[in-house]
Write a protein that holds these residues in place. Structure first.
Motif, mmCIF file in Angstrom:
data_model
loop_
_atom_site.group_PDB
_atom_site.id
_atom_site.type_symbol
_atom_site.label_atom_id
_atom_site.label_comp_id
_atom_site.label_asym_id
_atom_site.label_seq_id
_atom_site.Cartn_x
_atom_site.Cartn_y
_atom_site.Cartn_z
ATOM 1 N N ASN A 50 -9.525 5.005 -13.672
ATOM 2 C CA ASN A 50 -9.495 3.563 -13.879
ATOM 3 C C ASN A 50 -8.588 2.779 -12.935
ATOM 4 N N VAL A 51 -7.673 3.466 -12.266
ATOM 5 C CA VAL A 51 -6.746 2.761 -11.371
ATOM 6 C C VAL A 51 -7.074 3.052 -9.908
ATOM 7 N N ASN A 52 -7.131 4.325 -9.560
ATOM 8 C CA ASN A 52 -7.446 4.696 -8.178
ATOM 9 C C ASN A 52 -8.900 4.333 -7.846
ATOM 10 N N ASN A 53 -9.098 3.749 -6.673
ATOM 11 C CA ASN A 53 -10.445 3.382 -6.214
ATOM 12 C C ASN A 53 -10.735 4.157 -4.934
ATOM 13 N N SER A 54 -11.427 5.291 -5.071
ATOM 14 C CA SER A 54 -11.640 6.171 -3.926
ATOM 15 C C SER A 54 -12.501 5.514 -2.852
ATOM 16 N N VAL A 55 -13.463 4.674 -3.258
ATOM 17 C CA VAL A 55 -14.333 3.993 -2.290
ATOM 18 C C VAL A 55 -13.524 3.013 -1.454
ATOM 19 N N LYS A 56 -12.681 2.234 -2.111
ATOM 20 C CA LYS A 56 -11.858 1.267 -1.394
ATOM 21 C C LYS A 56 -10.832 1.977 -0.503
ATOM 22 N N ASN A 57 -10.287 3.091 -0.997
ATOM 23 C CA ASN A 57 -9.360 3.872 -0.178
ATOM 24 C C ASN A 57 -10.016 4.278 1.139
ATOM 25 N N GLU A 58 -11.276 4.741 1.036
ATOM 26 C CA GLU A 58 -11.970 5.185 2.248
ATOM 27 C C GLU A 58 -12.288 4.006 3.158
ATOM 28 N N GLU A 59 -12.752 2.917 2.584
ATOM 29 C CA GLU A 59 -13.093 1.746 3.394
ATOM 30 C C GLU A 59 -11.874 1.232 4.170
ATOM 31 N N ASN A 60 -10.705 1.259 3.522
ATOM 32 C CA ASN A 60 -9.472 0.762 4.152
ATOM 33 C C ASN A 60 -8.775 1.820 5.001
ATOM 34 N N CYS A 61 -9.252 3.066 4.909
ATOM 35 C CA CYS A 61 -8.609 4.190 5.613
ATOM 36 C C CYS A 61 -7.133 4.322 5.240
ATOM 37 N N GLN A 62 -6.821 3.944 4.027
ATOM 38 C CA GLN A 62 -5.480 4.129 3.490
ATOM 39 C C GLN A 62 -5.515 3.893 1.985
ATOM 40 N N ILE A 63 -4.524 4.464 1.300
ATOM 41 C CA ILE A 63 -4.428 4.265 -0.144
ATOM 42 C C ILE A 63 -3.735 2.940 -0.396
ATOM 43 N N GLU A 64 -4.298 2.150 -1.289
ATOM 44 C CA GLU A 64 -3.711 0.847 -1.579
ATOM 45 C C GLU A 64 -2.269 1.005 -2.065
ATOM 46 N N GLN A 65 -1.417 0.073 -1.658
ATOM 47 C CA GLN A 65 -0.010 0.161 -2.011
ATOM 48 C C GLN A 65 0.194 0.141 -3.528
ATOM 49 N N SER A 66 -0.586 -0.673 -4.226
ATOM 50 C CA SER A 66 -0.449 -0.728 -5.682
ATOM 51 C C SER A 66 -0.811 0.620 -6.314
ATOM 52 N N THR A 67 -1.779 1.302 -5.703
ATOM 53 C CA THR A 67 -2.160 2.627 -6.194
ATOM 54 C C THR A 67 -1.038 3.627 -5.952
ATOM 55 N N LEU A 68 -0.440 3.580 -4.768
ATOM 56 C CA LEU A 68 0.687 4.467 -4.463
ATOM 57 C C LEU A 68 1.846 4.209 -5.422
ATOM 58 N N ASP A 69 2.126 2.933 -5.689
ATOM 59 C CA ASP A 69 3.216 2.595 -6.625
ATOM 60 C C ASP A 69 2.943 3.216 -7.990
ATOM 61 N N HIS A 70 1.704 3.125 -8.418
ATOM 62 C CA HIS A 70 1.305 3.692 -9.710
ATOM 63 C C HIS A 70 1.518 5.207 -9.705
ATOM 64 N N MET A 71 1.199 5.856 -8.584
ATOM 65 C CA MET A 71 1.346 7.311 -8.479
ATOM 66 C C MET A 71 2.818 7.719 -8.523
ATOM 67 N N TRP A 72 3.679 6.933 -7.865
ATOM 68 C CA TRP A 72 5.113 7.234 -7.933
ATOM 69 C C TRP A 72 5.614 7.108 -9.377
ATOM 70 N N GLU A 73 5.176 6.072 -10.063
ATOM 71 C CA GLU A 73 5.616 5.873 -11.449
ATOM 72 C C GLU A 73 5.118 6.994 -12.362
ATOM 73 N N LEU A 74 3.935 7.477 -12.073
ATOM 74 C CA LEU A 74 3.346 8.532 -12.892
ATOM 75 C C LEU A 74 3.998 9.887 -12.655
ATOM 76 N N GLY A 75 4.680 10.039 -11.518
ATOM 77 C CA GLY A 75 5.329 11.311 -11.202
ATOM 78 C C GLY A 75 4.475 12.234 -10.367
ATOM 79 N N CYS A 76 3.383 11.693 -9.784
ATOM 80 C CA CYS A 76 2.451 12.535 -9.015
ATOM 81 C C CYS A 76 3.101 13.217 -7.825
#
Length: 619
Positions: free
Chosen positions: A92-118
Motif C-alpha cells: 500500500n505504500v511502496n509503488n514499484s511502477v513509479k520507482n521504475e519510472e523515476n529510476c529511483q525510490i521515492e524519498q517518502s518511501t525511503l523515509d517509511h522504510m527507515w521508520e519501519l526498520g527495513c
C-alpha cells in the motif's frame, strides 16, 4: 516502547511484549557468534556439509535431517508481528511502477522504510537494529521479493553485503561507530569489490591502499564499477591491495574526501536501485578502519558473500510465489475451447513445475538459514547452490507465468515483464552462476581428493595404517555388493522411501564418478569444465532432492494440513531429478558426450576466431 513497537500498533496489531524482543535479540546474538567464525580457521574439525560429503559418496545427515525448526515460540511471535507491517508497506505504500519510472525510490518511501526498520533487520537493538536471526531475516526477504526486486536490491546492497562486514568482522569500536548510522541514521552503505578488470576474478583487484609515512592512514586510489548504492552511500566496505600479494578490507566514509561517483547506470531491470562507478583519489583511511586483519580481504569478501547468499533464495522464493499466483488466477478464470485453461494438461504441467521449483527454492534457503542459526560453519557450498538454483528457477517460473497468461502476460499492466527484467541480474551478481558451479564442483572435488590422497599415502605404508585401510577396504567392498551404501530411507516419511532410495543410489553413483574422474584427470580436472558442470548440476539436483525429502517428512511428522501436497511435490521432483542426475553423471564417461564436448570447443574457437558466426549465406 521502541519505534518498531509503535509501528506494530499503527498497523492494528497489539504491541509485542518487550521480553519477547529481548529474548529474540539475545538468542540471535548468541547464534551469530558461531556463524561469523571462519571455517578455515580449524582444519581438523569434522566437515558437516552435506554437499561436501556427497563428493565422497557419503551422507552426512547432521544438518539435513530432521528439517530444522530453530525459532522459539517467542521468536515466531516476534517474526509474525513484523509480517503485517511489512506486507502493508509493500502493498500500500511502496509503488514499484513509479520507482521504475523515476529510476529511483521515492524519498517518502525511503523515509517509511527507515521508520519501519527495513535497513537494520539483523544488528542488535543496541545498534538500532531489530536483532533478527537469519531465519527471521529470510521471512522478511520473501515479502520484499514478492513485491519489488529493485527495492530488494537496494536493501540487500545496504545490509546483506554493504555493512555486513562490519556486522561480522567489526571491532566493538567499529560497530558502535558505524552500525547505528546504517540502521537508524539514514546513512546508506555499499559493498565495493568489482573493478573494470576484475569481475568474478576478485584476486585481480588493482585498487591500492598504501600505508602513510606516519603509519596513521592508508592512502586509497582506484575505482570500482557496478556498485549498488554507489551514488547514494556514505559508508562503504572497500577492498584494495595493501601489497602485491595482500588484499585488505576497509571501512571508507565518503566524508574522508577523494570519493566521487559516476552517473547512475541505465540498466535492463532493477531500475530504481542506484548503480554507479565509484572513484577513489588519495583517500585517507585511518588505520583503525581496517576491517578484519590486514591481508585478509579476500577471506572477508568471500565470507560476506557466502553469509548472505541464502537471502537471495528466500527473496526469489517470494518472487516465484507471486508469479505463480498471477498465473493460477488467470488459469482459474480464462475460458478457451469450452474449458477453463487449468483443465488442460499443458497448463497443468506448467503450474506443477513452477510450484515444484518454488518449493525446492524455499526449502533450500530456509534449511540453510536455520542451519546457520544453529551454528553451522559448513554451509558455503549449500549457499552457492541455493543462489544458482533460485536465480535460474525464478527466471523459469516468471517466464512460464507470462506464457500461461499469453498476450496478457506480455503487457506492462500485468507486471510480469518488469519482474522478468528485474530477475535477470540475479544470475550474474554476487557470484555469477557459471563461476559458482565451478566453485561447487572444484571445492567438492578438493574435499574428495584429500580423502583419496590419504588412502594413497596409507597404501605406501600399510603396516602403519592398518586401521584406516581396513575401514576403507571394508566400506568399498560392502558398497560393491550393495551393502553399506547411502541410505536416506531411514530419515524420511514412509510415503517417500522409494524416492529416498533412488536419490541414495544417485549419491553412491556420484561418489564413484567423482573418484573415477580424479583418478583419470588428477589435478588437470580443473581444466575440464564440461565435466565439472555435469558434477555441479548433479550436486544441485541431489541437494534439492534431499532438502525436499527432509521438509516434506517434517510436514508428515507434524501432521501439517499441507503434508499430502508437500509429499506430492517431493515425489515428482525426486523422481525427475534422479533421471537428470544419472544422465549428467553418465555424460562424464560417455564417448558420445566426450565427442560432443570436443566439437563444442572447436565450434567456439572457430566462432571466436572469426569474431562471429562463420557460415556461408544460403543466397
Amino acid at each position: 516502547m521502541n519505534r518498531l513497537g509503535n509501528f506494530v500498533i499503527k498497523s492494528g496489531r497489539n504491541a509485542y511484549k518487550s521480553d519477547i524482543c529481548t529474548r529474540s535479540l539475545a538468542s540471535a546474538a548468541a547464534q551469530r557468534k558461531s556463524t561469523s567464525v571462519d571455517p578455515q580457521d580449524d582444519k581438523n574439525r569434522p566437515n558437516y556439509s552435506f554437499v561436501s560429503n556427497i563428493f565422497r559418496g557419503q551422507v552426512e545427515s547432521k544438518e539435513m535431517f530432521p528439517y530444522p525448526d530453530v525459532l522459539s515460540a517467542e521468536q515466531k511471535e516476534f517474526t509474525n508481528s513484523l509480517v503485517d507491517p511489512f506486507e502493508n508497506f509493500f502493498s500500500n505504500v511502496n509503488n514499484s511502477v513509479k520507482n521504475e519510472e523515476n529510476c529511483q525510490i521515492e524519498q517518502s518511501t525511503l523515509d517509511h522504510m527507515w521508520e519501519l526498520g527495513c535497513f537494520g533487520l539483523q544488528p542488535e537493538e543496541e545498534y538500532g537494529g531489530l536483532g533478527l536471526n537469519n531465519t527471521q531475516n529470510a521471512r522478511m526477504a520473501q515479502i520484499v521479493g514478492a513485491h519489488d526486486l529493485g527495492v530488494g536490491v537496494t536493501l540487500g546492497a545496504h545490509q546483506s553485503i554493504g555493512y555486513k562486514g562490519i556486522f561480522l568482522y567489526g571491532t566493538p569500536e567499529q560497530k558502535q561507530k558505524y552500525l547505528p548510522k546504517v540502521t537508524t541514521g539514514r546513512t546508506f552503505a555499499a559493498f565495493c569489490l568489482t573493478e573494470p578488470s576484475s569481475g568474478s576474478d576478485a584476486a585481480s583487484i588493482k585498487a591500492s591502499a598504501k600505508l602513510s609515512d606516519d603509519g596513521k592512514h592508508y592512502i586509497l586510489n582506484g575505482s570500482k564499477i557496478w556498485i549498488s548504492n554507489g551514488g547514494i552511500c556514505d559508508i562503504m566496505t572497500v577492498f584494495a591491495r595493501t601489497s602485491e600479494k595482500h588484499l585488505t578490507a576497509f571501512i571508507v566514509e565518503r566524508g574522508f574526501g577523494g570519493v566521487t561517483s559516476g552517473p547512475p547506470e541505465n540498466k535492463m531491470g532493477i531500475k530504481c536501485s542506484n548503480t554507479t562507478e565509484v572513484f577513489y583519489e588519495d583517500v585517507k583511511i585511518p588505520v583503525e578502519n581496517v576491517l578484519g586483519e590486514v591481508g585478509d580481504g579476500f577471506k572477508v569478501a568471500m565470507n560476506i558473500l557466502n553469509n548472505g547468499r541464502y537471502g537471495m533464495g528466500a527473496t526469489l522464493s517470494g518472487t516465484m510465489k507471486a508469479c505463480i499466483e498471477k498465473a493460477v488466477n488467470h488459469a482459474n478464470n480464462r475460458l478457451q475451447f469450452g474449458n477453463k485453461i487449468k483443465e488442460y494438461g499443458a497448463i497443468q504441467e506448467k503450474i506443477a513445475r513452477m510450484t515444484m521449483l518454488q518449493y525446492v527454492t524455499e526449502s533450500m534457503s530456509f534449511q540453510i538459514a536455520q542451519n546457520m542459526d544453529s551454528g553451522s560453519l559448513d554451509y558455503h557450498l549449500e549457499a552457492a547452490i541455493s543462489k544458482v538454483f533460485s536465480s535460474e528457477s525464478a527466471w523459469y517460473v516468471c517466464d512460464e507465468a507470462i506464457q500461461v497468461l499469453g498476450g496478457m502476460g506480455y503487457m506492462k499492466d500485468t507486471g510480469l515483464e518488469k519482474v522478468l527484467r528485474d530477475i535477470r541480474i540475479f544470475r550474474i551478481f554476487e557470484g555469477s552462476n557459471d563461476i559458482l558451479r565451478l566453485f561447487v564442483a572444484l571445492t567438492g572435488i578438493q574435499y574428495a581428493g584429500a580423502n583419496l590422497k590419504e588412502l594413497q599415502k596409507a597404501l605406501k605404508n600399510p603396516a602403519s595404517n592398518l586401521g584406516f585401510l581396513s575401514q576403507e577396504v571394508s566400506r568399498r567392498a560392502m558398497k560393491q555388493i550393495g551393502i553399506g551404501g547411502c541410505n536416506l530411507g531411514t530419515f524420511v516419511a514412509p510415503a517417500l522411501k522409494s524416492q529416498a532410495d533412488s536419490i541414495s543410489q544417485c549419491i553412491d553413483l556420484f561418489g564413484k564418478t567423482v573418484e573415477s574422474l580424479l583418478v583419470k584427470y588428477n589435478k588437470n580436472i580443473i581444466h575440464e569444465q564440461f565435466l565439472l558442470n555435469c558434477l555441479a548440476n548433479s550436486a544441485i539436483d541431489i541437494y534439492g532432492s534431499v532438502v525436499c525429502l527432509s521438509r516434506a517428512s517434517r510436514a508428515v511428522e507434524l501432521n501439517l494440513p499441507t503434508a499430502e501436497h508437500e509429499v506430492s511435490l517431493t515425489k515428482a521432483w525426486c523422481t525427475e531429478a534422479s533421471v537428470k542426475i544419472v544422465d549428467n553423471l553418465t555424460r562424464t564417461s560417455s564417448r558420445n558426450y566426450q565427442e560432443i564436448f570436443r566439437e563444442m570447443k572447436n565450434i567456439s574457437k572457430t566462432v571466436c576466431d572469426n569474431e562471429g558466426v562463420n557460415t556461408t549465406h544460403i543466397v
